[in-house]
Design an enzyme around this catalytic site. Structure first.
Site, mmCIF file in Angstrom:
data_model
loop_
_atom_site.group_PDB
_atom_site.id
_atom_site.type_symbol
_atom_site.label_atom_id
_atom_site.label_comp_id
_atom_site.label_asym_id
_atom_site.label_seq_id
_atom_site.Cartn_x
_atom_site.Cartn_y
_atom_site.Cartn_z
ATOM 1 N N PHE A 44 0.927 -1.118 -0.022
ATOM 2 C CA PHE A 44 -0.037 -0.123 0.059
ATOM 3 C C PHE A 44 0.770 1.227 0.015
ATOM 4 C CE2 PHE A 44 -2.536 3.474 1.782
ATOM 5 C CZ PHE A 44 -3.749 3.325 1.095
ATOM 6 N N ASP A 102 9.520 2.623 1.371
ATOM 7 C CA ASP A 102 8.258 3.294 1.957
ATOM 8 C C ASP A 102 8.301 2.992 3.466
ATOM 9 O OD1 ASP A 102 5.765 4.174 2.730
ATOM 10 O OD2 ASP A 102 4.877 3.423 1.013
ATOM 11 N N LYS A 150 3.190 9.868 8.171
ATOM 12 C CA LYS A 150 2.587 9.745 9.672
ATOM 13 C C LYS A 150 3.021 10.176 10.874
ATOM 14 C CE LYS A 150 0.393 5.369 8.036
ATOM 15 N NZ LYS A 150 -1.041 5.712 7.983
HETATM 16 N N1 PLP Z 1 2.493 4.245 2.314
HETATM 17 C C1 PLP Z 1 2.473 3.340 3.548
HETATM 18 C C2 PLP Z 1 3.324 2.348 3.783
HETATM 19 C C3 PLP Z 1 1.089 3.630 4.573
HETATM 20 O O1 PLP Z 1 0.835 2.825 5.143
HETATM 21 C C4 PLP Z 1 0.331 4.831 3.893
HETATM 22 C C5 PLP Z 1 -0.795 5.096 4.527
HETATM 23 O O2 PLP Z 1 -1.416 4.391 5.317
HETATM 24 C C6 PLP Z 1 0.561 5.645 2.875
HETATM 25 C C7 PLP Z 1 1.767 5.550 2.116
HETATM 26 C C8 PLP Z 1 -0.284 6.928 2.436
HETATM 27 O O3 PLP Z 1 -0.162 7.714 3.320
HETATM 28 P P1 PLP Z 1 -1.144 8.939 3.486
HETATM 29 O O4 PLP Z 1 -2.385 8.585 3.717
HETATM 30 O O5 PLP Z 1 -0.671 10.004 4.468
HETATM 31 O O6 PLP Z 1 -1.340 9.593 2.145
#
Ligand code: PLP
Length: 419
Positions: free
Chosen positions: A161, A246, A275
């Site tokens: 994700f 990520d 986050k």
């Molecule tokens: N990358 C990862 C690993 C995530 O867990 C998330 C959100 O849960 C995102 C990207 C996307 O982040 P945002 O919701 O701040 O756009």
């Protein structure tokens, strides 16, 4: 039910797009691991704003930094220098360099040269998806410049994700989230996690980067195997591809170290974070090192709000407090205790398919589709819990979580999951 909650439910249903199936509660106040609803009822929070409040709620140092900066200046844009932005870039470069040096010594089995923060450059944005978008643009420009215009493809993992914006969604390895929004940007392919052969087969001369979460979060808490990530790093070096990690969910000590890559002994070229960067304020960042750090030139990328003084003040206070309170050490220690208790729960009940996790990023996968009921039942008992699908309970508390709170959770699970 309080008046505030009742009003929110009515107005929400009338005026909000229904992108979230909200739980029947309104939180109005928090302190550390505790949340309070509009009736004054107390809850233990095992979600931490989906991993965005690692320090715990209403941390005094962050509150003070926000209040002080809000009273002075909140926004002027990236056209000008502001307080806290450059200092935050420096703080993050140092944190990344510390993790990188620790990763290198771990890998070499002996002390590596000290941290070199001058390797790293930062770009600030507002969310995880934006950090991913920035990384995709950076990797494509880098591919074009080093290996030609065809070199733009990015390989990511199935079940990953990376966010909801279009390119981040195309990078995401979950067809169910993508299908209704096609056509998505092209150039992404997805391979099973921890399968090196599949990755080797998926990359070619047009591949500019591999993008992975060290521990898949939204997909259900699936860690990369250490040998896999090490081999991916090697493959990227051999084939001239960038390794983008990520760390949106794993970053800021969630897994026990400042960034999860440290425990893997692997240093990425690009790191996406968000986050818990500003302990709950909207903040994201893209970091790159070496040649990749110098890809963007003026005009290539930007953000109106990214790196504003209010968020940067909060982020600096967050990073300082996470280190001063040694919450990485607590995440590692409390996480080990939590998994021990979850394994005992599994042995006692026979209701668990798997316990997975690192630090305070954990999942309890049930054999039966009860995770949604457990989460809802938890709320009625004063426990804020999150389920991923029907089988997986994700446990993601603030990093101040101690043994007492873990005992409360696990004892409640016996009843909540009973047939
Ligand atoms: N990358 C990862 C690993 C995530 O867990 C998330 C959100 O849960 C995102 C990207 C996307 O982040 P945002 O919701 O701040 O756009």
């Amino acid at each position: 039910m309080g008046d505030l909650f009742g009003t929110a439910v009515v107005l929400d249903s009338e005026f909000h797009m229904t992108t979230y199936a909200r739980k029947p509660v309104m939180f109005v106040r928090g302190k550390g691991m505790r949340l309070f609803d509009d009736d004054g009822r107390e809850y233990l929070d095992f979600v931490a704003g989906i991993g965005a409040v690692n320090l715990g709620h209403a941390h005094p140092a962050v509150t003070e930094a926000i209040c002080e900066q809000a009273a002075k200046l909140t926004h002027v844009s990236n056209l000008y220098h502001v307080e806290h932005r450059a200092e935050l870039a420096c703080d993050l470069a140092e944190l990344l360099a510390t993790s990188a040096a620790a990763a290198q010594s771990w890998r070499a089995g002996r002390p590596a040269p000290g941290p070199d923060s001058s390797q790293w450059r930062l770009f600030f944005c507002n969310s995880g998806a934006e950090a991913i978008e920035g990384a995709i643009k950076l990797a494509r420009k880098w591919g074009h410049e080093t290996r030609g215009v065809d070199c733009h493809r990015i390989v990511t993992a199935e079940r990953s994700f990376h966010g909801r914006t279009l390119a981040a969604l195309a990078a995401t390895g979950q067809p169910s989230k993508q299908e209704t929004f096609e056509p998505l940007p092209s150039g992404f392919s997805h391979v099973p996690l921890n399968d090196l052969r599949a990755l080797e087969a998926a990359v070619d001369d047009r591949t500019c980067a591999v993008l992975l979460e060290p521990v898949q979060g939204e997909g259900g808490i699936y860690p990369c195997e250490p040998e896999y990530l090490e081999a991916v790093r090697r493959l990227c070096d051999e084939r001239g591809m960038l390794l983008i990690l990520d760390e949106v969910q794993t970053g800021f000590y969630r897994t026990g170290t400042p960034f999860a890559f440290e425990e893997y002994g692997v240093v990425p070229d690009v790191v996406c974070m968000a986050k818990s960067l500003a302990n709950g304020l909207p903040a994201g960042a893209l970091a790159a090192r070496g040649e990749a750090a110098h890809v963007f030139k003026p005009g290539d990328h930007g953000s109106t709000f990214g790196g504003g003084p209010l968020v940067c003040a909060a982020a600096r206070a967050t990073i300082a407090a996470l280190a001063a309170e040694e919450l990485g050490r607590n995440a590692a220690e409390a996480g080990t205790y939590l998994r021990e208790r979850l394994h005992a729960f599994a042995a006692d009940t026979g209701r668990v398919a798997e316990v997975r996790g690192v630090g305070l990023m954990n999942a309890l996968e049930f054999t039966e589709p009860v995770a949604g009921e457990v989460a809802l039942g938890g709320l009625a008992r004063g426990l804020v819990l999150n389920n991923i699908g029907a089988h997986i309970l994700r446990i993601l508390p603030p990093l101040v979580c101690g043994h007492g709170e873990i005992d409360t959770l696990v004892e409640a699970l016996y009843e909540l999951s009973a047939p």
